[in-house]
Write an enzyme that holds these catalytic residues in place. Structure first.
Site, short mmCIF file in Angstrom:
data_model
loop_
_atom_site.label_atom_id
_atom_site.label_comp_id
_atom_site.label_asym_id
_atom_site.label_seq_id
_atom_site.Cartn_x
_atom_site.Cartn_y
_atom_site.Cartn_z
N CYS A 110 24.01 10.09 -13.54
CA CYS A 110 22.69 10.54 -14.02
C CYS A 110 21.65 10.73 -12.93
CB CYS A 110 22.16 9.56 -15.06
SG CYS A 110 23.16 9.52 -16.54
N ASN A 160 0.82 -1.21 0.00
CA ASN A 160 0.00 0.00 0.00
C ASN A 160 0.85 1.26 0.00
OD1 ASN A 160 -2.47 -1.17 -0.30
ND2 ASN A 160 -2.93 -1.29 1.88
N GLY A 185 23.38 6.18 -7.32
CA GLY A 185 24.47 7.12 -7.59
C GLY A 185 24.76 7.13 -9.07
N TYR A 190 13.07 -3.69 -11.91
CA TYR A 190 14.37 -3.01 -11.94
C TYR A 190 14.39 -1.86 -10.92
CZ TYR A 190 18.73 -2.72 -14.49
OH TYR A 190 20.04 -2.79 -14.85
N ARG A 232 15.35 -3.69 -5.88
CA ARG A 232 15.97 -4.64 -4.94
C ARG A 232 16.61 -3.86 -3.79
NH1 ARG A 232 20.62 -7.02 -7.62
NH2 ARG A 232 21.70 -5.32 -6.62
N HIS A 291 1.88 1.72 -3.54
CA HIS A 291 0.80 2.26 -4.37
C HIS A 291 0.65 3.76 -4.09
CE1 HIS A 291 -0.89 -2.09 -4.12
NE2 HIS A 291 0.18 -2.00 -4.88
#
Ligand SMILES: NC(=O)c1ccc[n+]([C@@H]2O[C@H](COP(=O)([O-])OP(=O)(O)OC[C@H]3O[C@@H](n4cnc5c(N)ncnc54)[C@H](O)[C@@H]3O)[C@@H](O)[C@H]2O)c1
Length: 422
Positions: A269, A215, A266, A257, A260, A218
């Site tokens: 970008c 939750n 860092g 992606y 984890r 979300h």
């Protein structure tokens, strides 16, 4: 199967209708006599698509009845589902009063009526630790003769959405079952038979935290979408088109992606572009509390990584750090969180070696060179090769990225994987 459901709100009533439609016998118990009377009259106590038809069928087949009292309903029951409310308490925690009350009633009934072989599955959203610290102590203080246990407690969070609750019951995003030894509960397996969803059987605490994580994620998505939307509108950009582009990317954006738990973010970008979006928004009068907190959150994580990295070490310990660039396979050191970690480790008085086959101090150029040597002036001295590692004796090895697979570590060396939390 005979199933008793405590709490006939959105979760309990919907579950009752769905379970009865599968051919089980359901008794719903709620302290609210109006809900109980409505159900026994074949009227749904909530507005929710498809439940009225399911209730009507169940009443006609005599497979769903409701009561305000537990009475003798637990006699011959296989499963109890606890779906009572857990509203917010004033300080923000969940109010566990109803959970405690229902648990006491179930335990007393099992004890008084000498019942056994009952599975009690909690579906209400409860804080991690509730089973161990509230529910089991209540049961254990009331139920005697517990070898084998007369009540098998399960935590089975509910993922339905109001408005599509029946469809979600039969096609949930996942089925998570928390049990005392992380092994499946046979009654729950039988209840969920035929439902096609990924299944996870875990410990109580992992199952208990699942709803809070889901939750909050979300809520984070909604807040993120709206912060981006406000920035777009203030800058004469179509929020709708930006949304379409964003969600079309199922490789990096809407994907596992970057999700984890482990290393900080860092590189050249992410920090730069987050800072720039903050600036663009501020410059056009848009307040982005969530996006503005990203860099602070990352800094907090970098402190935590350092604490884990050196925990239990004596001052002056010898540490090998594996991976210095912001990810494996690149020599880009700009804003690498591992450079920060290296600085913190040395500042704390430890001796540091660094292994990163992609980083060659004399090959660094341009902005990368400037960053590397201003952040780590002693970089040349820190970098070691495989032969030096083989000849050294380390108190700890810190793995920042996958580079460790290229190393033969001596047996018994204390290795901490900071890139993937256990
Ligand atoms: N509503 C959802 O979409 C949803 C989804 C997933 C999880 N949950 C969680 O499931 C739980 C129930 O949510 P809900 O929306 O169904 O709540 P709800 O308020 O609609 O229903 C709870 C019911 O429990 C009853 N109750 C309270 N004390 C009782 C007692 N001692 N004995 C019997 N009944 C009692 C109340 O009268 C009420 O009818 C909550 O923990 C909630 O966070 C809700």
């Amino acid at each position: 199967m005979k199933v008793i459901i405590f709490g006939l709100g959105y979760v309990g009533f919907t579950a009752g209708c769905c379970i009865a439609s599968q051919g089980h016998t359901v008794v719903g118990i709620d302290v609210n006599d109006k809900k109980v009377a409505a159900i026994n009259n074949g009227e749904a106590p909530i507005i929710e698509p498809k439940v009225t038809e399911l209730l009507r069928d169940a009443r006609a087949a005599n497979t769903f009845q409701a009561d305000t009292q537990i009475g003798s309903h637990l006699d011959g029951a296989d499963l109890v589902l606890v779906c009572v409310g857990t509203p917010s308490a004033p300080e923000g925690a969940h109010n566990m009063r109803y959970i405690a009350e229902v648990t006491r009633q179930i335990a007393q009934t099992v004890q008084e009526r000498d019942l056994s072989g009952l599975s009690v599955a909690y579906r209400s959203t409860i804080r991690p630790g509730t089973i161990h610290e509230l529910i089991l102590p209540i049961i254990n203080s009331i139920v005697t003769d517990t070898n084998p246990p007369r009540i098998e407690v399960v935590y089975n969070p509910e993922f339905l959405r109001e408005g599509s609750a029946v469809d979600d019951y039969f096609a949930p995003p996942k089925i998570v079952t928390g049990t005392k030894d992380s092994t499946p509960n046979a009654t729950m397996t039988a209840l969920n038979e035929g439902i096609d969803a990924p299944r996870f059987t875990v410990g109580f605490r992992e199952a208990e935290i699942t709803k809070f994580v889901d939750n909050s994620w979300h809520a984070l998505k909604v807040a993120f979408a709206n912060e981006v939307g406000r920035t777009c509108l203030a800058n004469d950009i179509s929020a709708k088109q930006v949304h379409e582009i964003f969600v079309s990317d199922t490789k990096l954006n809407i994907s596992p992606y970057y999700l984890r738990p482990g290393g900080a973010f860092g590189g050249s970008c992410l920090p730069k572009d987050v800072r720039a979006l903050q600036y663009i928004a501020a410059d056009t009068g848009v307040n982005l509390p969530m996006i503005n907190s990203l860099l602070r959150s990352n800094a907090a994580h970098k402190h935590a990584l350092f604490d884990w990295a050196v925990a239990g070490l004596d001052q002056g310990a010898r540490i090998l750090m594996v991976g210095l660039a912001f990810k494996a396979g690149t020599d880009d050191l700009r804003e690498s969180p591992h450079v920060d970690l290296a600085r913190k480790i040395m500042a704390a008085g430890h001796t540091l070696d660094v292994f990163d086959p992609a980083v060659k101090a004399d090959m660094l150029v341009g902005a990368n060179l400037g960053y590397a040597f201003s952040a780590l002036p002693m970089l040349n001295r820190l970098l070691v090769d495989r032969d030096q590692i083989a000849a050294a004796k380390y108190d700890r090895v810190l793995v920042n990225n996958a580079t460790v697979e290229q190393l033969q570590m001596p047996e018994g060396v204390d290795v901490i994987d900071l890139g993937t939390l256990p």
